[in-house]
Motif scaffolding. Sequence first.
Motif, PDB file in Angstrom:
ATOM      1  N   ALA A 139     -36.650   4.945  41.546  1.00 45.70           N
ATOM      2  CA  ALA A 139     -35.256   4.012  40.782  1.00 45.70           C
ATOM      3  C   ALA A 139     -34.650   3.352  41.827  1.00 45.70           C
ATOM      4  N   GLY A 140     -35.003   3.716  43.129  1.00 41.00           N
ATOM      5  CA  GLY A 140     -34.316   3.053  44.167  1.00 41.00           C
ATOM      6  C   GLY A 140     -34.752   1.625  44.324  1.00 41.00           C
ATOM      7  N   GLN A 141     -36.062   1.148  43.598  1.00 39.16           N
ATOM      8  CA  GLN A 141     -36.152  -0.355  43.588  1.00 39.16           C
ATOM      9  C   GLN A 141     -35.193  -1.083  42.738  1.00 39.16           C
ATOM     10  N   LEU A 142     -34.291  -0.322  41.920  1.00 46.03           N
ATOM     11  CA  LEU A 142     -33.554  -0.987  40.923  1.00 46.03           C
ATOM     12  C   LEU A 142     -31.939  -1.322  41.728  1.00 46.03           C
ATOM     13  N   GLU A 143     -31.848  -0.752  42.861  1.00 43.93           N
ATOM     14  CA  GLU A 143     -30.606  -0.479  43.263  1.00 43.93           C
ATOM     15  C   GLU A 143     -29.952  -2.169  43.633  1.00 43.93           C
ATOM     16  N   THR A 144     -30.687  -2.847  43.751  1.00 41.73           N
ATOM     17  CA  THR A 144     -30.409  -4.141  44.136  1.00 41.73           C
ATOM     18  C   THR A 144     -30.726  -5.240  43.095  1.00 41.73           C
ATOM     19  N   ASP A 145     -31.164  -4.793  41.940  1.00 37.33           N
ATOM     20  CA  ASP A 145     -31.403  -5.589  40.837  1.00 37.33           C
ATOM     21  C   ASP A 145     -30.659  -5.256  39.732  1.00 37.33           C
ATOM     22  N   THR A 146     -29.676  -6.270  39.374  1.00 35.85           N
ATOM     23  CA  THR A 146     -28.669  -5.822  38.364  1.00 35.85           C
ATOM     24  C   THR A 146     -28.953  -6.876  37.147  1.00 35.85           C
ATOM     25  N   SER A 147     -30.340  -7.600  37.070  1.00 39.64           N
ATOM     26  CA  SER A 147     -30.518  -8.479  36.269  1.00 39.64           C
ATOM     27  C   SER A 147     -30.682  -8.028  34.561  1.00 39.64           C
ATOM     28  N   HIS A 148     -31.034  -6.749  34.539  1.00 38.04           N
ATOM     29  CA  HIS A 148     -31.070  -6.096  33.184  1.00 38.04           C
ATOM     30  C   HIS A 148     -29.778  -5.657  32.582  1.00 38.04           C
ATOM     31  N   MET A 149     -28.698  -5.435  33.563  1.00 36.49           N
ATOM     32  CA  MET A 149     -27.558  -4.960  33.045  1.00 36.49           C
ATOM     33  C   MET A 149     -26.930  -5.610  31.993  1.00 36.49           C
ATOM     34  N   GLU A 150     -26.906  -6.767  31.852  1.00 33.99           N
ATOM     35  CA  GLU A 150     -26.473  -7.757  30.894  1.00 33.99           C
ATOM     36  C   GLU A 150     -26.923  -7.242  29.711  1.00 33.99           C
ATOM     37  N   THR A 151     -28.395  -6.993  29.442  1.00 36.84           N
ATOM     38  CA  THR A 151     -29.006  -6.682  28.223  1.00 36.84           C
ATOM     39  C   THR A 151     -28.435  -5.277  27.991  1.00 36.84           C
ATOM     40  N   LEU A 152     -28.310  -4.439  29.122  1.00 42.59           N
ATOM     41  CA  LEU A 152     -27.816  -3.077  28.761  1.00 42.59           C
ATOM     42  C   LEU A 152     -26.385  -2.831  28.157  1.00 42.59           C
ATOM     43  N   ASP A 153     -25.774  -4.007  28.404  1.00 45.75           N
ATOM     44  CA  ASP A 153     -24.266  -4.221  27.838  1.00 45.75           C
ATOM     45  C   ASP A 153     -24.372  -4.362  26.486  1.00 45.75           C
TER      46      ASP A 153
END
Length: 303
Positions: A139-153
């Motif tokens: 999961a640490g690989q995602l800490e700097t990647d927020t590209s998918h958070m708009e989809t999760l919204d």
Amino acid sequence: MSEEQVREAVARYLEYLELGGREPDFTGLDAADRAQVEEILELLAETEGVGLNTADPARAAGYGTAPARTARHLAEASARDADRNLLWELDAWLPPGTPVDPDGAPSGFSLPDLPVDGAWVLGTVGGRVRVWRIDVAAAGQLETDTSHMETLDRVFRAFSDTAAICLVAGDLTCLLLEPQDCAPVIEVPQGGLAVRRYRRPVQRVGEALAAYIRELIPAWEALPRFEPATGRPVDVRTLATEAARTSVGAQAASGARARYPKKEVLTALGEREAAAVADLAIALFEGRRTPGDAEAELRRLAR
């Protein structure tokens, strides 16, 4: 050849593949039955509908090798192992009885930046928690990647009962996201649009979910202990008399603002009417009168 013995042997082997434990020993079967069991297991292993988690080494029974593994079979077996490990982790950490059900939410969304390989939903008092196993090693690989958070919204807005989405990596570490993490936020006092960010640290999934569910469940105060001996006796006649006097007194007081002839009737109400209403209430409480009798008696008193 015993058809019943063959069916039982296949069922025991399937149970071993699904639940683990000691591999069944088929040395007690005759050669024909053993050959038929092998043939059935190989057929099941090669079909897409039923993927078996068989191992590559020779069977412990000593009568042949496991079915040949294709790349698809190996991938399916690896996915089943990952799902099983995650569910074991949840079972070990979550409160007993926590419902864990398959989640179909990812199938309704295009998630190109978020490879979801398995999805479950936990039902809790404070809302549902969606647990998604993703194709990421840690999961640490995602800490700097927020590209998918708009989809999760969009997922949060589509499923309003979702309290959080837990992204679980292959090593069972996770990132727990809430709606406010994924939604656009206006910073105060600057008034600018804040970037989406992770507010919770990377944690082991069992530890993270157990702590989060404790946050969702409201803290109930302990109920006081009821002691039958400490109960105070209730004087029904006193309570009925006080209630009747209050009600009749309110009607008499309203007569001062009423017009004739209602004014004359209401101001005439007093102790006699209050006593009659109190007696009627006591009779209802003791079962000597029915609600229908009470209505008729009130009409009589009114006349």
